[in-house]
Design a protein around this motif. Structure first.
Motif, PDB file in Angstrom:
ATOM      1  N   GLU A 127      63.795   2.392  31.432  1.00  0.00           N
ATOM      2  CA  GLU A 127      62.509   2.655  32.072  1.00  0.00           C
ATOM      3  C   GLU A 127      61.600   3.474  31.157  1.00  0.00           C
ATOM      4  OE1 GLU A 127      61.110   5.140  35.947  1.00  0.00           O
ATOM      5  OE2 GLU A 127      62.861   3.831  36.198  1.00  0.00           O
ATOM      6  N   SER A 128      62.164   4.433  30.441  1.00  0.00           N
ATOM      7  CA  SER A 128      61.383   5.237  29.498  1.00  0.00           C
ATOM      8  C   SER A 128      60.824   4.370  28.381  1.00  0.00           C
ATOM      9  CB  SER A 128      62.239   6.347  28.888  1.00  0.00           C
ATOM     10  OG  SER A 128      62.663   7.242  29.866  1.00  0.00           O
ATOM     11  N   ILE A 129      61.628   3.453  27.889  1.00  0.00           N
ATOM     12  CA  ILE A 129      61.178   2.538  26.832  1.00  0.00           C
ATOM     13  C   ILE A 129      60.038   1.668  27.351  1.00  0.00           C
ATOM     14  CG2 ILE A 129      61.850   0.548  25.418  1.00  0.00           C
ATOM     15  CD1 ILE A 129      64.657   1.824  25.254  1.00  0.00           C
ATOM     16  N   ARG A 130      60.176   1.171  28.579  1.00  0.00           N
ATOM     17  CA  ARG A 130      59.155   0.325  29.181  1.00  0.00           C
ATOM     18  C   ARG A 130      57.834   1.091  29.342  1.00  0.00           C
ATOM     19  NH1 ARG A 130      61.559  -0.767  33.842  1.00  0.00           N
ATOM     20  NH2 ARG A 130      63.050  -2.115  32.820  1.00  0.00           N
ATOM     21  N   GLU A 131      57.918   2.352  29.815  1.00  0.00           N
ATOM     22  CA  GLU A 131      56.716   3.170  29.976  1.00  0.00           C
ATOM     23  C   GLU A 131      56.042   3.424  28.637  1.00  0.00           C
ATOM     24  OE1 GLU A 131      57.876   6.730  31.951  1.00  0.00           O
ATOM     25  OE2 GLU A 131      58.293   5.700  33.841  1.00  0.00           O
ATOM     26  N   ARG A 132      56.819   3.701  27.610  1.00  0.00           N
ATOM     27  CA  ARG A 132      56.277   3.954  26.278  1.00  0.00           C
ATOM     28  C   ARG A 132      55.579   2.710  25.738  1.00  0.00           C
ATOM     29  NH1 ARG A 132      60.884   5.415  22.794  1.00  0.00           N
ATOM     30  NH2 ARG A 132      61.044   3.190  22.533  1.00  0.00           N
ATOM     31  N   ASP A 133      56.185   1.535  25.925  1.00  0.00           N
ATOM     32  CA  ASP A 133      55.577   0.285  25.467  1.00  0.00           C
ATOM     33  C   ASP A 133      54.288  -0.022  26.232  1.00  0.00           C
ATOM     34  OD1 ASP A 133      57.585  -0.037  23.628  1.00  0.00           O
ATOM     35  OD2 ASP A 133      58.734  -1.469  24.847  1.00  0.00           O
ATOM     36  N   ASP A 134      54.280   0.218  27.541  1.00  0.00           N
ATOM     37  CA  ASP A 134      53.080   0.001  28.341  1.00  0.00           C
ATOM     38  C   ASP A 134      51.943   0.905  27.879  1.00  0.00           C
ATOM     39  OD1 ASP A 134      54.416  -1.897  29.783  1.00  0.00           O
ATOM     40  OD2 ASP A 134      54.813  -0.593  31.518  1.00  0.00           O
ATOM     41  N   LYS A 135      52.272   2.159  27.608  1.00  0.00           N
ATOM     42  CA  LYS A 135      51.259   3.105  27.133  1.00  0.00           C
ATOM     43  C   LYS A 135      50.691   2.649  25.797  1.00  0.00           C
ATOM     44  CE  LYS A 135      50.404   7.934  26.233  1.00  0.00           C
ATOM     45  NZ  LYS A 135      50.597   8.583  24.995  1.00  0.00           N
ATOM     46  N   ARG A 136      51.543   2.163  24.928  1.00  0.00           N
ATOM     47  CA  ARG A 136      51.106   1.669  23.621  1.00  0.00           C
ATOM     48  C   ARG A 136      50.171   0.472  23.778  1.00  0.00           C
ATOM     49  NH1 ARG A 136      56.165   0.877  20.483  1.00  0.00           N
ATOM     50  NH2 ARG A 136      56.315   3.129  20.619  1.00  0.00           N
ATOM     51  N   GLU A 137      50.493  -0.429  24.699  1.00  0.00           N
ATOM     52  CA  GLU A 137      49.639  -1.601  24.951  1.00  0.00           C
ATOM     53  C   GLU A 137      48.265  -1.196  25.488  1.00  0.00           C
ATOM     54  OE1 GLU A 137      50.023  -4.870  24.342  1.00  0.00           O
ATOM     55  OE2 GLU A 137      51.885  -4.384  23.293  1.00  0.00           O
ATOM     56  N   ILE A 138      48.249  -0.225  26.388  1.00  0.00           N
ATOM     57  CA  ILE A 138      46.984   0.260  26.951  1.00  0.00           C
ATOM     58  C   ILE A 138      46.128   0.891  25.848  1.00  0.00           C
ATOM     59  CG2 ILE A 138      45.967   1.991  28.497  1.00  0.00           C
ATOM     60  CD1 ILE A 138      48.358   1.425  30.396  1.00  0.00           C
ATOM     61  N   ASP A 139      46.749   1.699  24.989  1.00  0.00           N
ATOM     62  CA  ASP A 139      46.017   2.311  23.876  1.00  0.00           C
ATOM     63  C   ASP A 139      45.424   1.255  22.950  1.00  0.00           C
ATOM     64  OD1 ASP A 139      46.567   4.790  24.869  1.00  0.00           O
ATOM     65  OD2 ASP A 139      48.235   5.202  23.495  1.00  0.00           O
ATOM     66  N   ARG A 140      46.179   0.210  22.682  1.00  0.00           N
ATOM     67  CA  ARG A 140      45.679  -0.868  21.833  1.00  0.00           C
ATOM     68  C   ARG A 140      44.483  -1.577  22.466  1.00  0.00           C
ATOM     69  NH1 ARG A 140      51.412  -3.482  20.445  1.00  0.00           N
ATOM     70  NH2 ARG A 140      52.110  -1.946  18.916  1.00  0.00           N
ATOM     71  N   PHE A 182      42.277  -0.317  24.553  1.00  0.00           N
ATOM     72  CA  PHE A 182      41.089   0.534  24.524  1.00  0.00           C
ATOM     73  C   PHE A 182      40.494   0.646  23.127  1.00  0.00           C
ATOM     74  CE2 PHE A 182      42.627   2.374  28.611  1.00  0.00           C
ATOM     75  CZ  PHE A 182      41.488   2.038  29.339  1.00  0.00           C
ATOM     76  N   LYS A 183      41.299   0.510  22.101  1.00  0.00           N
ATOM     77  CA  LYS A 183      40.813   0.613  20.727  1.00  0.00           C
ATOM     78  C   LYS A 183      39.968  -0.600  20.340  1.00  0.00           C
ATOM     79  CE  LYS A 183      44.234   3.722  18.850  1.00  0.00           C
ATOM     80  NZ  LYS A 183      45.300   3.921  17.900  1.00  0.00           N
ATOM     81  N   LYS A 184      40.232  -1.737  20.980  1.00  0.00           N
ATOM     82  CA  LYS A 184      39.500  -2.969  20.625  1.00  0.00           C
ATOM     83  C   LYS A 184      38.133  -2.995  21.181  1.00  0.00           C
ATOM     84  CE  LYS A 184      43.462  -5.917  20.057  1.00  0.00           C
ATOM     85  NZ  LYS A 184      44.171  -7.076  20.501  1.00  0.00           N
TER      86      LYS A 184
END
Length: 154
Positions: free
Chosen positions: A137-150, A152-154
């Motif tokens: 679950e921690s890995i999934r949350e970290r990956d989701d956060k990374r996707e959201i950051d990506r 917003f950067k675009k």
């Protein structure tokens, strides 16, 4: 190089701590070091991997902390892994001790830094071990956060 720069520069983290444990409560403690140990920490040559804390005779000790031998230490050098005493108030030590006695809880150092006055400090946490599904679950949350950051950067 001023002390302000030193305090911001040295940040030694235990990256496995947040992955393997759920951190319940944190404390900032001073640490008793020898002269060559603080010099090695200022060079960033320390590690918190496989490090843990124990309470013995109403004192808090950190075990298995790695601080590399200082290059210019000669015969005054310290052993790389030795028990080091942590400095906390008596009430904080009692609180940590009662929490550690509970089943499933442990005391782990999460971060080491040098403060503005040039003193070495360790952030310790009362932690509970995660199960395998919690880690996923921690890995999934970290990956989701990374996707959201990506996104917003675009």
């Amino acid at each position: 190089m001023g002390k302000e720069k030193l305090g911001n520069q040295i940040q030694i983290k235990n990256k496995r701590a947040t992955f393997d444990y759920e951190l319940i409560e944190t404390f900032t403690a001073g640490i008793m070091l020898t002269g060559t140990e603080i010099k090695s920490i200022r060079l960033g040559k320390a590690g918190l991997v496989d490090t843990f804390c124990v309470v013995e005779r109403k004192e808090l000790w950190v075990r298995n902390m790695y601080i590399a031998e200082y290059f210019y230490g000669t015969y005054n050098n310290h052993p790389a892994r030795r028990d080091r005493k942590l400095l906390l108030n008596r009430k904080e030590i009692q609180r940590i001790e009662t929490a550690a006695k509970n089943s499933g809880f442990t005391i782990i150092p999460t971060r080491m830094f040098i403060n503005d006055r040039g003193l070495a400090k360790v952030v310790i946490a009362i932690a509970k071990g995660k199960r395998e599904y919690d880690k996923r679950e921690s890995i999934r949350e970290r990956d989701d956060k990374r996707e959201i950051d990506r996104a917003f950067k675009k």
